[in-house]
Design an enzyme around this catalytic site. Structure first.
Site, PDB file in Angstrom:
ATOM      1  N   GLU A  93     -11.768-114.881 -30.337  1.00 33.89           N
ATOM      2  CA  GLU A  93     -10.765-115.628 -31.080  1.00 33.89           C
ATOM      3  C   GLU A  93     -10.507-116.998 -30.476  1.00 33.89           C
ATOM      4  OE1 GLU A  93      -6.533-114.078 -30.075  1.00 33.89           O
ATOM      5  OE2 GLU A  93      -7.907-112.402 -29.760  1.00 33.89           O
ATOM      6  N   CYS A 113     -12.129-109.432 -20.981  1.00 33.65           N
ATOM      7  CA  CYS A 113     -11.896-110.038 -19.665  1.00 33.65           C
ATOM      8  C   CYS A 113     -11.799-108.923 -18.628  1.00 33.65           C
ATOM      9  CB  CYS A 113     -10.593-110.844 -19.688  1.00 33.65           C
ATOM     10  SG  CYS A 113     -10.229-111.707 -18.134  1.00 33.65           S
ATOM     11  N   CYS A 120      -1.434-109.503 -20.253  1.00 31.88           N
ATOM     12  CA  CYS A 120      -2.372-110.235 -21.101  1.00 31.88           C
ATOM     13  C   CYS A 120      -3.153-109.274 -21.995  1.00 31.88           C
ATOM     14  CB  CYS A 120      -3.330-111.042 -20.235  1.00 31.88           C
ATOM     15  SG  CYS A 120      -4.549-111.971 -21.190  1.00 31.88           S
ATOM     16  N   GLU A 161     -12.253-115.268 -18.330  1.00 34.01           N
ATOM     17  CA  GLU A 161     -12.024-116.111 -17.157  1.00 34.01           C
ATOM     18  C   GLU A 161     -13.189-117.099 -17.065  1.00 34.01           C
ATOM     19  OE1 GLU A 161     -11.518-118.224 -14.151  1.00 34.01           O
ATOM     20  OE2 GLU A 161      -9.871-116.780 -14.363  1.00 34.01           O
ATOM     21  N   SER A 192      -8.663-123.218 -17.516  1.00 36.26           N
ATOM     22  CA  SER A 192      -7.613-122.353 -16.970  1.00 36.26           C
ATOM     23  C   SER A 192      -8.240-121.170 -16.240  1.00 36.26           C
ATOM     24  CB  SER A 192      -6.719-121.853 -18.091  1.00 36.26           C
ATOM     25  OG  SER A 192      -5.762-120.952 -17.596  1.00 36.26           O
ATOM     26  N   SER A 215      -3.362-120.012 -13.176  1.00 41.19           N
ATOM     27  CA  SER A 215      -2.345-119.028 -13.548  1.00 41.19           C
ATOM     28  C   SER A 215      -1.750-118.445 -12.269  1.00 41.19           C
ATOM     29  CB  SER A 215      -2.976-117.921 -14.399  1.00 41.19           C
ATOM     30  OG  SER A 215      -3.470-118.447 -15.600  1.00 41.19           O
ATOM     31  N   LEU A 216      -0.500-118.781 -11.985  1.00 40.29           N
ATOM     32  CA  LEU A 216       0.114-118.375 -10.724  1.00 40.29           C
ATOM     33  C   LEU A 216       1.056-117.184 -10.928  1.00 40.29           C
ATOM     34  CD1 LEU A 216       0.288-119.069  -7.730  1.00 40.29           C
ATOM     35  CD2 LEU A 216       2.137-120.654  -8.260  1.00 40.29           C
ATOM     36  N   HIS A 217       2.103-117.367 -11.685  1.00 42.19           N
ATOM     37  CA  HIS A 217       3.009-116.313 -12.153  1.00 42.19           C
ATOM     38  C   HIS A 217       3.908-115.678 -11.092  1.00 42.19           C
ATOM     39  CE1 HIS A 217       0.720-117.028 -15.673  1.00 42.19           C
ATOM     40  NE2 HIS A 217      -0.284-116.246 -15.386  1.00 42.19           N
ATOM     41  N   ASN A 291       4.965-113.662 -23.662  1.00 42.58           N
ATOM     42  CA  ASN A 291       4.664-113.117 -24.980  1.00 42.58           C
ATOM     43  C   ASN A 291       4.469-111.625 -24.813  1.00 42.58           C
ATOM     44  OD1 ASN A 291       4.363-115.041 -27.295  1.00 42.58           O
ATOM     45  ND2 ASN A 291       3.147-116.137 -25.776  1.00 42.58           N
ATOM     46  N   CYS A 334      -3.486-115.646 -26.362  1.00 40.83           N
ATOM     47  CA  CYS A 334      -4.861-115.193 -26.214  1.00 40.83           C
ATOM     48  C   CYS A 334      -4.963-113.671 -26.190  1.00 40.83           C
ATOM     49  CB  CYS A 334      -5.490-115.789 -24.954  1.00 40.83           C
ATOM     50  SG  CYS A 334      -4.737-115.303 -23.406  1.00 40.83           S
TER      51      CYS A 334
END
Length: 347
Positions: A93, A113, A120, A161, A192, A215-217, A291, A334
């Site tokens: 997508e 992934c 995710c 990734e 990313s 992407s840390l988070h 999300n 995503c």
């Protein structure tokens, strides 16, 4: 015999390929431009090449084609979400977003992934395979043809990734940037990554003026490892060292994606630690309210908490934005649309 994927070749590779099959090198440029400037895939219509050359190409090579399986148009903004069917019947997508400055697309680099981030959707059906350069390019070209537009910015932030599909991703960047092809500026490309440390060093040595987004988070190892399995392999200290090396080597500002999860990573202690981590890095923080997906039980913070966290970071000298949410009515984050499509198909 595996046939060469003709629309995955760089300009130089196309020239060499043509010479290797007994043709003139300039025919390679004609072939390359047919795919990447004129956005055509049917070799029968490449009239610049003699018929015998076209027949030879069809015999020894192949053209990778994907088709639009479904398109979903947002009713709240101009965002469009695409599901593509690959030639092996896998599905990926992409998202097309319209801003004042033009069109931005977010594309996939893998089918599924393997990184396993808990919040995710891309990873929930597992990893299937890498995408080829042509499959990445075709996501963009089909959007452009479908909407009669030119895309200005490309974000490699869909399923997969990019640094786990390193060679194909670099080849894609080379092809889309080529002046004699699609001629997208490298400065308009964002890659990313969830933090594949060795590949960040490799990418730094390429010295490409793209934007690297990490992407840390969470600024804490234990907490980050709970939601991002890659953190069990590479510590935050190792990741920050790689990011510092990247920034110093390329003289480029890095973006740090930070998904805000209620009562998980949105407190003052996180803000303090983030400021410590990024004090020596030319960095921008992009806050992303979570999300929600059904496999992850946490919620996003409310608007007031999001603004409070942003203000706290800014007071510590950090540059911060809150990502504008687009296409929320069509599962534009995503992996969400592909996953729901596969689930409905299996019911």
């Amino acid at each position: 015999m595996n046939k060469t994927e003709l629309n995955s070749l760089t300009l130089e590779e196309s020239k060499v390929y043509m010479m290797n099959i007994g043709e003139k090198g300039y025919r390679g440029e004609q072939l390359f431009q047919y795919f990447n400037k004129h956005l055509n895939l049917n070799l029968n219509e490449l009239k610049q090449l003699p018929k015998e050359t076209r027949n030879k190409l069809k015999e020894v090579g192949k053209v990778n084609e994907i088709e639009i399986l479904e398109r979903f148009d947002s009713k709240i903004d101009s965002t469009k979400k695409y599901l593509y069917l690959l030639d092996d019947k896998n599905i990926v997508e992409s998202v097309l977003m319209e801003y004042k400055h033009g069109f931005t697309t977010c594309i996939s680099t893998q089918v599924g992934c393997k990184m396993g981030c808990t919040f995710c959707a891309s990873t929930k059906n597992g990893f299937i395979r890498d995408l080829t350069p042509a499959e990445m390019l075709n996501q963009i070209y089909m959007m452009e043809k479908d909407n009669n537009i030119k895309i200005n910015n490309i974000v490699l932030m869909g399923s997969g990734e990019p640094l786990d599909n390193y060679d194909n991703t670099l080849k894609f960047i080379n092809i889309i940037h080529e002046e004699k092809g699609h001629n997208i500026s490298l400065r308009n490309i964002t890659l990313s990554s969830c933090g594949v440390v060795p590949k960040i060093y490799d990418l730094a040595k390429e010295n490409l003026p793209i934007t690297l987004s990490i992407s840390l988070h969470s600024p804490f190892d234990a907490k980050r490892a709970k939601i991002m399995p890659i953190a069990k392999r590479y510590s935050i200290n190792e990741l920050m060292n790689a990011c510092k090396f990247y920034g110093d080597s390329t003289n480029r500002r890095l973006t740090f994606e930070y998904t805000l999860i209620e009562d998980e990573n949105d407190g003052e202690k996180e803000a303090i630690e983030l400021a410590k981590l990024l004090k020596n890095i030319n960095a921008h923080i992009n806050l992303i309210p979570l999300n929600s997906i059904k496999e992850f039980s946490k919620d996003r913070p409310d608007k007031k908490s999001i603004e409070k966290f942003k203000d706290s970071l800014e007071k510590k000298g950090l540059r911060v934005t809150i990502r504008r949410e687009m296409g929320s009515d069509i599962s534009a984050s995503c992996g969400q649309l592909r996953r729901s499509y596969l689930e409905n198909k299996l019911q």
